[in-house]
Design a protein around this motif. Structure first.
Motif, PDB file in Angstrom:
ATOM      1  N   PRO A   1       0.845  -1.187   0.000  1.00 23.23           N
ATOM      2  CA  PRO A   1       0.000   0.000   0.000  1.00 23.23           C
ATOM      3  C   PRO A   1       0.889   1.249   0.000  1.00 23.23           C
ATOM      4  N   PRO A   2       0.566   2.241  -0.818  1.00 22.46           N
ATOM      5  CA  PRO A   2       1.410   3.432  -0.897  1.00 22.46           C
ATOM      6  C   PRO A   2       1.581   4.146   0.447  1.00 22.46           C
ATOM      7  N   GLU A   3       0.580   4.049   1.333  1.00 24.82           N
ATOM      8  CA  GLU A   3       0.685   4.754   2.621  1.00 24.82           C
ATOM      9  C   GLU A   3       1.562   4.015   3.634  1.00 24.82           C
ATOM     10  N   ASN A   4       1.927   2.752   3.375  1.00 20.92           N
ATOM     11  CA  ASN A   4       2.795   1.998   4.273  1.00 20.92           C
ATOM     12  C   ASN A   4       3.629   1.008   3.463  1.00 20.92           C
ATOM     13  N   PRO A   5       4.544   1.500   2.651  1.00 16.39           N
ATOM     14  CA  PRO A   5       5.263   0.628   1.717  1.00 16.39           C
ATOM     15  C   PRO A   5       6.193  -0.386   2.380  1.00 16.39           C
ATOM     16  N   THR A   6       6.720  -0.092   3.555  1.00 13.86           N
ATOM     17  CA  THR A   6       7.650  -1.028   4.166  1.00 13.86           C
ATOM     18  C   THR A   6       6.987  -1.970   5.161  1.00 13.86           C
ATOM     19  N   GLY A   7       5.780  -1.665   5.613  1.00 17.34           N
ATOM     20  CA  GLY A   7       5.174  -2.478   6.655  1.00 17.34           C
ATOM     21  C   GLY A   7       4.170  -3.506   6.195  1.00 17.34           C
ATOM     22  N   ASP A   8       3.430  -3.226   5.150  1.00 16.38           N
ATOM     23  CA  ASP A   8       2.335  -4.112   4.765  1.00 16.38           C
ATOM     24  C   ASP A   8       2.558  -4.788   3.418  1.00 16.38           C
ATOM     25  N   ALA A   9       3.777  -5.138   3.110  1.00 17.33           N
ATOM     26  CA  ALA A   9       4.090  -5.783   1.830  1.00 17.33           C
ATOM     27  C   ALA A   9       3.564  -7.209   1.792  1.00 17.33           C
ATOM     28  N   PHE A  10       3.199  -7.655   0.600  1.00 16.47           N
ATOM     29  CA  PHE A  10       2.856  -9.056   0.401  1.00 16.47           C
ATOM     30  C   PHE A  10       3.381  -9.488  -0.952  1.00 16.47           C
TER      31      PHE A  10
ATOM     32  N   ILE B   1       2.684 -12.614   3.550  1.00 17.01           N
ATOM     33  CA  ILE B   1       2.473 -11.252   4.035  1.00 17.01           C
ATOM     34  C   ILE B   1       3.572 -10.887   5.029  1.00 17.01           C
ATOM     35  N   ALA B   2       4.222  -9.747   4.816  1.00 18.88           N
ATOM     36  CA  ALA B   2       5.346  -9.337   5.654  1.00 18.88           C
ATOM     37  C   ALA B   2       4.946  -9.142   7.115  1.00 18.88           C
ATOM     38  N   THR B   3       3.803  -8.536   7.366  1.00 15.75           N
ATOM     39  CA  THR B   3       3.400  -8.259   8.747  1.00 15.75           C
ATOM     40  C   THR B   3       2.846  -9.480   9.462  1.00 15.75           C
ATOM     41  N   SER B   4       2.488 -10.519   8.724  1.00 11.72           N
ATOM     42  CA  SER B   4       1.934 -11.746   9.319  1.00 11.72           C
ATOM     43  C   SER B   4       2.514 -12.972   8.633  1.00 11.72           C
TER      44      SER B   4
END
Length: 122
Positions: free
Chosen positions: A66-75, A95-98
């Motif tokens: 997502p453009p608003e959180n490019p490093t945290g919510d990558a998949f 999914i990076a966060t999970s």
């Protein structure tokens, strides 16, 4: 019945809207873990590319964020198999966060997504 049709249309519009809020990066940063030695390695991979992470071959299909959180919510869409074998160990979105949500199941190695490569991260 009108409420059902309206609800279905609203759900479809929300799904399309949510899908438009992600961007594809040119690649991803993956982390590999050898559970026996405790060694970790970070691998940068381009979309469409295959590479080796310890004794595993990994193919990256796409990495989205997502453009608003490019490093945290990558998949990322990964296909993983043991070197020299044709049976896939993993084929799907990770999914990076999970990372445990849809994880590789291997006795010795683990692979997960750290982040997508983005224009601001280059």
């Amino acid at each position: 019945m009108k409420h059902f049709a309206f609800g279905a249309a609203l759900l479809a519009a929300t799904t399309v809207s949510a899908q438009q809020k992600v961007q594809s990066g040119p690649g991803a940063i993956l982390r590999g873990l050898d559970k026996v030695s405790g060694q970790t390695v970070d691998v940068e991979m381009q979309s469409g590319q295959s590479g080796e992470v310890f004794g595993l071959d990994v193919a990256l299909g796409d990495c989205r964020y997502p453009p608003e959180n490019p490093t945290g919510d990558a998949f990322a869409y990964l296909t993983i198999w043991e070197k020299g074998k044709s049976d896939q160990l993993f084929d799907g979105w990770m999914i990076a966060t999970s990372p445990a949500l849809n994880a590789l199941d291997h006795a010795r190695y683990d692979v997960w997504v750290i982040r997508c490569i983005t224009p601001s991260a280059d």
